[in-house]
Design a protein around this motif. Sequence first.
Motif, mmCIF file in Angstrom:
data_model
loop_
_atom_site.group_PDB
_atom_site.id
_atom_site.type_symbol
_atom_site.label_atom_id
_atom_site.label_comp_id
_atom_site.label_asym_id
_atom_site.label_seq_id
_atom_site.Cartn_x
_atom_site.Cartn_y
_atom_site.Cartn_z
ATOM 1 N N ILE A 24 1.486 -1.298 -0.247
ATOM 2 C CA ILE A 24 0.470 0.078 -0.277
ATOM 3 C C ILE A 24 1.001 1.453 0.104
ATOM 4 O O ILE A 24 0.695 2.423 -0.649
ATOM 5 N N GLU A 25 1.704 0.805 1.094
ATOM 6 C CA GLU A 25 2.717 2.308 1.062
ATOM 7 C C GLU A 25 3.866 2.593 -0.192
ATOM 8 O O GLU A 25 3.507 3.725 -0.449
ATOM 9 N N SER A 26 4.112 1.481 -0.803
ATOM 10 C CA SER A 26 4.612 1.855 -2.194
ATOM 11 C C SER A 26 4.424 2.084 -3.752
ATOM 12 O O SER A 26 4.824 1.970 -4.504
ATOM 13 N N TRP A 27 3.059 1.518 -3.567
ATOM 14 C CA TRP A 27 2.166 1.629 -4.628
ATOM 15 C C TRP A 27 0.826 2.109 -4.108
ATOM 16 O O TRP A 27 -0.502 1.527 -4.307
ATOM 17 N N LYS A 28 0.473 3.326 -4.286
ATOM 18 C CA LYS A 28 -0.113 3.993 -3.735
ATOM 19 C C LYS A 28 -1.450 4.211 -4.881
ATOM 20 O O LYS A 28 -2.770 3.526 -4.534
ATOM 21 N N LYS A 29 -1.357 4.386 -5.976
ATOM 22 C CA LYS A 29 -2.034 4.165 -6.722
ATOM 23 C C LYS A 29 -2.150 3.193 -7.085
ATOM 24 O O LYS A 29 -3.657 3.089 -8.628
ATOM 25 N N GLY A 30 -1.544 2.566 -7.547
ATOM 26 C CA GLY A 30 -1.691 1.520 -8.621
ATOM 27 C C GLY A 30 -2.252 0.034 -7.823
ATOM 28 O O GLY A 30 -2.693 -0.861 -8.770
ATOM 29 N N VAL A 31 -2.587 0.156 -6.398
ATOM 30 C CA VAL A 31 -3.112 -1.180 -5.707
ATOM 31 C C VAL A 31 -5.350 -0.932 -6.031
ATOM 32 O O VAL A 31 -5.236 -0.216 -5.825
ATOM 33 N N SER A 32 -5.055 -2.068 -6.048
ATOM 34 C CA SER A 32 -6.572 -2.260 -6.780
ATOM 35 C C SER A 32 -7.186 -3.368 -5.689
ATOM 36 O O SER A 32 -6.604 -3.822 -4.869
ATOM 37 N N SER A 33 -9.016 -3.672 -6.132
ATOM 38 C CA SER A 33 -9.387 -4.733 -5.164
ATOM 39 C C SER A 33 -9.066 -5.399 -5.297
ATOM 40 O O SER A 33 -8.583 -6.231 -3.985
ATOM 41 N N ARG A 34 -8.284 -6.066 -6.082
ATOM 42 C CA ARG A 34 -7.554 -7.269 -6.547
ATOM 43 C C ARG A 34 -6.142 -7.562 -5.434
ATOM 44 O O ARG A 34 -6.521 -8.429 -4.933
ATOM 45 N N HIS A 35 -5.627 -6.148 -4.970
ATOM 46 C CA HIS A 35 -4.952 -6.360 -4.233
ATOM 47 C C HIS A 35 -4.769 -6.566 -2.814
ATOM 48 O O HIS A 35 -4.499 -6.914 -1.635
ATOM 49 N N TYR A 36 -5.988 -5.569 -2.736
ATOM 50 C CA TYR A 36 -6.670 -6.044 -1.383
ATOM 51 C C TYR A 36 -7.309 -7.643 -0.975
ATOM 52 O O TYR A 36 -6.839 -8.482 -0.465
ATOM 53 N N THR A 37 -8.344 -8.327 -2.040
ATOM 54 C CA THR A 37 -8.836 -9.257 -1.960
ATOM 55 C C THR A 37 -7.609 -10.342 -1.558
ATOM 56 O O THR A 37 -7.818 -11.671 -0.916
ATOM 57 N N SER A 38 -6.157 -10.792 -1.909
ATOM 58 C CA SER A 38 -5.341 -11.213 -1.514
ATOM 59 C C SER A 38 -4.961 -11.088 -0.175
ATOM 60 O O SER A 38 -4.616 -12.537 0.762
ATOM 61 N N LEU A 39 -5.378 -10.240 0.293
ATOM 62 C CA LEU A 39 -5.327 -10.464 2.061
ATOM 63 C C LEU A 39 -6.749 -10.952 2.797
ATOM 64 O O LEU A 39 -6.241 -12.203 3.642
ATOM 65 N N LEU A 40 -7.735 -9.958 1.510
ATOM 66 C CA LEU A 40 -8.789 -11.025 2.474
ATOM 67 C C LEU A 40 -8.895 -11.989 2.371
ATOM 68 O O LEU A 40 -9.907 -13.127 3.043
ATOM 69 N N LYS A 41 -8.411 -12.905 1.479
ATOM 70 C CA LYS A 41 -8.423 -14.394 1.206
ATOM 71 C C LYS A 41 -7.905 -14.874 2.232
ATOM 72 O O LYS A 41 -8.059 -16.211 2.966
ATOM 73 N N VAL A 42 -6.888 -14.486 2.738
ATOM 74 C CA VAL A 42 -6.045 -14.888 4.103
ATOM 75 C C VAL A 42 -6.748 -15.003 5.079
ATOM 76 O O VAL A 42 -7.191 -15.703 5.933
#
Length: 627
Positions: free
Chosen positions: A457-475
Motif C-alpha cells: 500500500i505504501e509503495s504503490w499508493k495509486k496502483g493498488v486495486s481491489s484485487r490486491h486487497y482481496t489477496s489479504l482478504l482471502k488470507v
Amino acid sequence: MWAVRRASHPLRSQGYRLGAFRAASTKSSFGHDVDCGVVVTCVPGRKVHVLDCHSLPLLSAARHGKSVNGGYCLWNRGLSSQAGTESSGEESELDDGFSELENPIADTNLEAKAGEGEIGEGLVSDSELLSDDDNEDDAGENELHLSDAESEESKKKTLSEFLKVIVAAPRMKMDAALDKWIEEGNPLGRYEIHSAMLNLRKRRWFGKALELSEYSESHKLLDFVERDYASRLDLIAKVKGLQKAERYVEKIPESFRGEIIYRTLLANCVVQMNMKKAEEVFNKMRDMDLQMTAFSCNQLLLLYKRLDKKKIADVLLFMEKENLKPTLFTYKLLIDTKGQSNDISGMEQLFETMKAEGMKPDIQVQSKLAKYYIHGGLNEKAEAVLKELEGDNLKVNRGACRALLPLYADLGKADEAEKVWKVCESDPRLAECVAAIEAWGKLGKIKKAEGVFEKMIESWKKGVSSRHYTSLLKVYANHKLLAKGKDLAKRMVDSGCRIGPWTWDALVKLYVDAGEVEKADSILQKAAQQGQTKPLFSSYMTIMDQYAKRGDVHNAEKIFLRLRQSGYVGRIRQYQSLLQAYVSAKAPAYGFRDRMKADNVFPNKAVAAQLAQVDAFRKSALSDLLD
C-alpha cells in the motif's frame, strides 16, 4: 511427429456423436484410436482413458473423414462438472493457473506487443491491427524534416492528450469530444485510434473502446479491413453479448467475413462458456472451408477442459487430420488437464514430448508441474522443479519469484519462501507482493502477510486495486478472521477501490467459514443485483454447498436458480450440490433426471449414486417382499 495418445478402447466402438463434430470416429494409423486423459465412464462398465499418452506421439491421429467423433460425457476451471472424479485439489472458478491464457484476448501488456503484431493465444487483439503496412505515417513529418526521435516524442505527446480526451468524455457521449478534437486540428488516424484502443483494452475499458471504434467507422476515419471488423466484433461481444455480436457478423461485408472474424466469435463463446454456440461457430468455419488453425482448436480445448474433458480427444483427432501442429499453449492445456486428473506419469510424458518438439518450458509450465507434484505427494520432484525454476541466480531470474513463493509455502518450506522474498523485499513488484501475501497466509504467518500488504500500500499508493486487497482478504477468510476481514473490506471501500467478483468471492468465503451463511448469501445477492459483473461460479457454489449440507432444499434450489440466471448452465457440479441437499434432507427429487437431460448434462458415477438415493420410486429389498 507430435505425441499424446493411446486408446485403451476404440472410440468407434462406442458409436457416439457430438454436436460440434459430425462424423464417425476415426482409426489411428498406429492401430489405436485416440482418446484423451482422465478416466471417465462413458458407458456402463466401460472406461475410456482421456489424454493417455503412454505411447506418445501426442495426437498422432485424426485420420480419415472430414469430422471427428465425440461422446456424451461430462465436465471451468475446476472440473466443476466432473465432481466426484479424482482431482488433484479443489479447483475454483477462473482459477486453474493459466488465467491469462484462458482469456482469449491479451488485455495485459498489449503495448509491448503492439509493435510485434502478436496474437498470443488469445482472441484477435488490437495489437494485431498494428502492422507496418497499416500504420499511416504522418505525411507532414518528412516535409518538416523532423528527426525520428522528435517525431516519436511528438506522437506520444499527442496520444497522451488524445487519451485524456477519451477518458474524460461522458459515457455514450464520446462523439462530441472527438468532433471537438478534430475541429481543433488534431490528428486522428490509424496510429492514434489503434494506440488508444490498445490502452483502453489494457485497462479493460471495452465500452469506450467500442465507442471509439464505432466513431472511426461512421466518420470514415479508417478503411476497415478484416482485423478492424474483428476488433469491433470482439468489443461488441464483450460489451453487448454474443447475440448482438452474431448480428454484427451478418453486417460485415462478405469479402471481409473470413477466418479472423469467426475465430473472434468462437473465442468469445469460449469466454462465456457457451459450448453449444462455440461448437456451432466451429462447425460453420469448417462448412465455409475457412482455414482451420491451431488457435481455433486451442479455444475448443480450453472450453472442453473446463466443461467436458472427454471431448478433448475429438479436437486432438481433428488437429492431426488437418496437420495442425500443437502449440505451446496446446501443451500447457493438456499438461494442466493431466495434472488435474492426478495422472502424473501422463503429465511428465507430455512435458518430455513438448521439449522434444523444441518448445522451451516457461515459468507457467514449470510451476504447474511443481504444483501437481505437491498435490501428488511427490515433494522431492517438486523441489527439483523449483530449484530449476530458481536457476543459478534468483536476482537475475527474478521473474520466477512470484511463482516460487506460494509453491514453497505449499511445501511448508518457510525458510525457502523467506529466501525468495528477500530478493524482492527491497523493491517489490505488485505481483510479488500478492504472491508473498498468499504464501505467508498458507504458512499461517498472518502478521508477515499483513506487513507485506502495508508495504505494498505504501509503495504503490495509486496502483493498488481491489484485487490486491482481496489477496489479504482471502488470507483472513482461510483463517476465519472475520473481524479483520470486515475491517479490511471497509478500508477497501474507503480507499475508493472498485469491488468486483474476486472481492465478493473472498467475502462470501469469509462469512461462510465464520458460520454466517445467510449473510454471505445476502452479500452475493446484492452483488448480483448491481448488474455490472456477474459473481463467480465458485461464490454461488460455496453457499450452495453449505445449504446442501444442512439439507436446506429451499435455499439450495434458490441458489441453483440464481446460477442459471447468471448464465452458469449445464455443469454437473451444481446438480451434484443440489442433489446433496435432497439427500441430506432425505427428500425425494422428482424429475431430476429430466432436469439434467434438458441441460444436456449426464450423470457421472457419484451423481448416479445420489440419484438412486433420492429416487422416489426406488424399491428396497424389504418393499419388494411386502409387495
